[in-house]
Design an enzyme around this catalytic site. Structure first.
Site, PDB file in Angstrom:
ATOM      1  N   ASP A   9       0.895  -1.136  -0.004  1.00 39.95           N
ATOM      2  CA  ASP A   9       0.040  -0.097  -0.013  1.00 39.95           C
ATOM      3  C   ASP A   9       0.836   1.197  -0.139  1.00 39.95           C
ATOM      4  O   ASP A   9       2.116   1.197   0.234  1.00 39.95           O
ATOM      5  CB  ASP A   9      -0.947  -0.062   1.132  1.00 39.95           C
ATOM      6  CG  ASP A   9      -1.625   1.258   1.238  1.00 39.95           C
ATOM      7  OD1 ASP A   9      -2.439   1.428   0.398  1.00 39.95           O
ATOM      8  OD2 ASP A   9      -1.773   1.665   2.390  1.00 39.95           O
ATOM      9  N   SER A  10       0.247   2.337  -0.367  1.00 38.96           N
ATOM     10  CA  SER A  10       1.003   3.609  -0.015  1.00 38.96           C
ATOM     11  C   SER A  10       1.576   3.924   0.913  1.00 38.96           C
ATOM     12  O   SER A  10       2.461   4.612   1.469  1.00 38.96           O
ATOM     13  CB  SER A  10       0.180   4.750  -0.702  1.00 38.96           C
ATOM     14  OG  SER A  10      -0.821   4.922   0.422  1.00 38.96           O
ATOM     15  N   CYS A  72      -4.404  -1.157  -2.032  1.00 39.08           N
ATOM     16  CA  CYS A  72      -4.625  -0.055  -2.040  1.00 39.08           C
ATOM     17  C   CYS A  72      -5.608   0.298  -3.404  1.00 39.08           C
ATOM     18  O   CYS A  72      -5.107  -0.130  -4.415  1.00 39.08           O
ATOM     19  CB  CYS A  72      -3.184   0.748  -2.150  1.00 39.08           C
ATOM     20  SG  CYS A  72      -3.217   2.372  -2.841  1.00 39.08           S
ATOM     21  N   GLU A 150      -2.103   8.375   8.231  1.00 42.94           N
ATOM     22  CA  GLU A 150      -0.384   8.156   8.275  1.00 42.94           C
ATOM     23  C   GLU A 150       0.114   9.043   9.380  1.00 42.94           C
ATOM     24  O   GLU A 150       1.327   8.265   9.891  1.00 42.94           O
ATOM     25  CB  GLU A 150       0.202   8.972   6.978  1.00 42.94           C
ATOM     26  CG  GLU A 150      -0.330   8.174   5.703  1.00 42.94           C
ATOM     27  CD  GLU A 150       0.635   6.641   5.756  1.00 42.94           C
ATOM     28  OE1 GLU A 150       1.799   6.749   6.081  1.00 42.94           O
ATOM     29  OE2 GLU A 150       0.211   5.714   5.538  1.00 42.94           O
ATOM     30  N   CYS A 180     -10.861   3.517   0.457  1.00 47.20           N
ATOM     31  CA  CYS A 180      -9.581   3.780   0.887  1.00 47.20           C
ATOM     32  C   CYS A 180      -9.152   3.004   1.919  1.00 47.20           C
ATOM     33  O   CYS A 180      -9.856   2.866   2.878  1.00 47.20           O
ATOM     34  CB  CYS A 180      -9.167   5.128   0.541  1.00 47.20           C
ATOM     35  SG  CYS A 180      -7.420   5.384   1.457  1.00 47.20           S
ATOM     36  N   HIS A 182      -6.940   3.187   4.145  1.00 47.70           N
ATOM     37  CA  HIS A 182      -6.575   3.853   5.190  1.00 47.70           C
ATOM     38  C   HIS A 182      -8.081   4.173   5.971  1.00 47.70           C
ATOM     39  O   HIS A 182      -7.900   4.394   7.254  1.00 47.70           O
ATOM     40  CB  HIS A 182      -6.163   5.255   4.956  1.00 47.70           C
ATOM     41  CG  HIS A 182      -4.681   5.213   4.451  1.00 47.70           C
ATOM     42  ND1 HIS A 182      -4.038   4.604   3.177  1.00 47.70           N
ATOM     43  CD2 HIS A 182      -3.541   5.691   5.290  1.00 47.70           C
ATOM     44  CE1 HIS A 182      -2.987   4.806   3.475  1.00 47.70           C
ATOM     45  NE2 HIS A 182      -2.392   5.353   4.247  1.00 47.70           N
TER      46      HIS A 182
HETATM   47  N1  DGL Z   1      -4.686   3.430   0.906  1.00 47.86           N
HETATM   48  C1  DGL Z   1      -4.807   3.852  -0.492  1.00 47.86           C
HETATM   49  C2  DGL Z   1      -6.263   3.347  -1.084  1.00 47.86           C
HETATM   50  O1  DGL Z   1      -6.939   2.659  -0.889  1.00 47.86           O
HETATM   51  C3  DGL Z   1      -4.251   5.314  -0.752  1.00 47.86           C
HETATM   52  C4  DGL Z   1      -4.030   6.466   0.020  1.00 47.86           C
HETATM   53  C5  DGL Z   1      -3.068   7.413  -0.721  1.00 47.86           C
HETATM   54  O2  DGL Z   1      -1.820   7.035  -0.567  1.00 47.86           O
HETATM   55  O3  DGL Z   1      -3.730   8.475  -1.093  1.00 47.86           O
HETATM   56  O4  DGL Z   1      -6.648   4.115  -1.911  1.00 47.86           O
END
Ligand code: DGL
Length: 252
Positions: A9-10, A72, A150, A180, A182
């Site tokens: 993931d990011s 992600c 984050e 997302c 996150h």
């Molecule tokens: N966790 C990520 C997603 O599901 C992306 C968050 C990001 O880095 O902008 O889209």
């Protein structure tokens, strides 16, 4: 580690996917790479996201990954086609769980929270067209929520104020899609914001079932889970706590 599934993931969001993966497929060896150094991906271009994702996947494959799970939505949206064309192992990605949300919510509006990238690019747009009910869907980009997670912030006045700003009117909303990875850590905060237990949809279970279908499963004892982060060892430690907390939350 041998015979493992590579997950990335990011940053920290995909830890929720990793936790569900470990819970649902405990015998699998897993290596997770959180690219917090380059987060957020949602504010980058397709080329940038594809290059970052390509490098991560190449490294995981060089190390012996038998499959890749892109934990992600943004990286899936930007890069999955290129990755599948470039590598021959199973590559599974995430996309907002819009279909089940619409099917299980007979009336009212569905709020989809995701990165701006996910909401304005191919896969999601195609899905909206296929489902043929765009009037029932409110697609709202929420980039600040990625930044809060984050930083290890999951609740509090600043998130509430931000939600108020991006969702000024909740009257007709009957369900929320967490588009997302996150945002899964913000489930309670989002419920509190609505003031009632609004149904929240995510794609974790469906995606993990699909992965299970596509790979040869490992037999025997419990698999190992290794977490790495491009930013720092501190982020690895935070990720480990997040994984334990998430597991407690979903199994309680
Ligand atoms: N966790 C990520 C997603 O599901 C992306 C968050 C990001 O880095 O902008 O889209």
């Amino acid at each position: 580690m041998k015979d493992f599934i590579g997950v990335f993931d990011s940053g920290l969001g995909g830890i929720s996917v990793l936790a569900d993966l470990h819970r649902m497929m405990p015998q699998e060896n897993l290596i997770y790479l959180g690219d917090s150094k380059n987060a957020p991906y949602g504010e980058k271009s397709k080329d940038e996201i594809t290059q970052l994702s390509y490098k991560i996947v190449q490294d995981l494959i060089d190390e012996g990954a038998k499959a890749i799970l892109i934990a992600c939505n943004t990286a899936t949206s930007a890069a999955i086609d290129t990755l599948r064309k470039s590598f021959s192992l199973p590559i599974i990605g995430m996309e907002p769980a819009l279909k089940p949300a619409l099917e299980q919510t007979p009336e009212g509006k569905i709020l989809v929270l995701a990165t701006g990238y996910t909401l304005t690019h191919g896969l999601y747009k195609k899905r909206l067209d296929e489902l043929g009910n765009p009037d029932r869907v409110l697609s709202v980009p929420a980039p600040m929520l990625v930044r809060y997670v984050e930083q290890g912030i999951y609740q509090g006045e600043q998130i509430r104020e931000y939600l108020k700003q991006i969702i000024p009117d909740t009257t007709d909303i009957r369900a929320v899609v967490l588009g997302c990875t996150h945002f899964l850590y913000l489930a309670k905060t989002i419920e509190d914001f609505f003031g009632w237990p609004v149904p929240l949809f995510n794609a974790n279970t469906a995606v993990i079932r699909e992965l299970k279908r596509q790979i040869e499963l490992r037999q025997g004892s419990e698999g190992m889970v290794e977490i790495r982060n491009s930013h720092s060892q501190e982020m690895v430690e935070l990720s480990q706590c997040m994984m334990q907390n998430y597991l407690k939350l979903v199994t309680d």
